[in-house]
Design a protein around this motif. Structure first.
Motif, short mmCIF file in Angstrom:
data_model
loop_
_atom_site.label_atom_id
_atom_site.label_comp_id
_atom_site.label_asym_id
_atom_site.label_seq_id
_atom_site.Cartn_x
_atom_site.Cartn_y
_atom_site.Cartn_z
N MET A 158 42.49 7.07 37.21
CA MET A 158 42.27 5.73 36.69
C MET A 158 40.82 5.30 36.90
O MET A 158 40.20 4.78 35.98
N LEU A 159 40.30 5.51 38.11
CA LEU A 159 38.93 5.14 38.41
C LEU A 159 37.95 5.97 37.58
O LEU A 159 36.95 5.44 37.08
N LEU A 160 38.25 7.25 37.40
CA LEU A 160 37.40 8.12 36.59
C LEU A 160 37.35 7.62 35.15
O LEU A 160 36.28 7.62 34.52
N ALA A 161 38.47 7.19 34.62
CA ALA A 161 38.51 6.68 33.24
C ALA A 161 37.66 5.42 33.10
O ALA A 161 36.94 5.25 32.11
N ILE A 162 37.70 4.54 34.09
CA ILE A 162 36.90 3.32 34.05
C ILE A 162 35.42 3.64 34.12
O ILE A 162 34.61 3.10 33.36
N VAL A 163 35.06 4.55 35.02
CA VAL A 163 33.65 4.94 35.16
C VAL A 163 33.14 5.60 33.89
O VAL A 163 32.04 5.30 33.41
N LEU A 164 33.93 6.50 33.33
CA LEU A 164 33.51 7.16 32.09
C LEU A 164 33.37 6.15 30.95
O LEU A 164 32.44 6.26 30.14
N THR A 165 34.25 5.18 30.89
CA THR A 165 34.16 4.16 29.85
C THR A 165 32.91 3.31 30.03
O THR A 165 32.20 3.03 29.07
N VAL A 166 32.61 2.93 31.26
CA VAL A 166 31.44 2.10 31.53
C VAL A 166 30.15 2.87 31.23
O VAL A 166 29.18 2.30 30.76
N VAL A 167 30.15 4.17 31.47
CA VAL A 167 28.95 4.97 31.26
C VAL A 167 28.87 5.46 29.81
O VAL A 167 27.82 5.38 29.18
N LEU A 168 29.96 5.98 29.28
CA LEU A 168 29.92 6.60 27.96
C LEU A 168 29.92 5.61 26.80
O LEU A 168 29.32 5.88 25.77
#
Length: 106
Positions: free
Chosen positions: A1-11
């Motif tokens: 879940m945290l990885l998905a949020i980080v990827l969304t914020v960055v990508l």
């Protein structure tokens, strides 16, 4: 879940910046923005074509604004803008040239 949020914020911002580098997307966004401004001002604001470069240069073709009597208020066939943060240092120069020309008119 945290990885998905980080990827969304960055990508997501990265993908949007790549999309805005495409001239067709730039023109679509500018035409939509001109339509919004036209409806807010209740007059015509139009831009024929825009090309925003990667290093802060924007080329605008066919910039047109009508006044409330439907007469041409402003039209420029070709405008080049410098959107870099350091571009404001030239404002002082333009003001001094304007002041000089104004003093000649007196």
């Amino acid at each position: 879940m945290l990885l998905a949020i980080v990827l969304t914020v960055v990508l997501l911002p990265f993908a949007l910046s790549l999309l805005l580098g495409v001239p067709a997307v730039q023109n679509f966004v500018v035409h939509k923005a001109a339509g919004v401004v036209s409806s807010k001002l209740e007059t015509t604001v139009a831009i024929r074509h825009v090309d925003i470069g990667w290093f802060g240069k924007a080329k605008i073709e066919g910039f047109y604004v009508e006044d409330y009597q439907r007469d041409t208020l402003l039209y420029h066939s070709f405008v080049i803008l410098d959107l870099r943060p350091d571009c404001c240092e030239h404002v002082t120069h333009y003001r001094s040239v304007y002041s000089y020309l104004k003093s000649l008119a007196l």
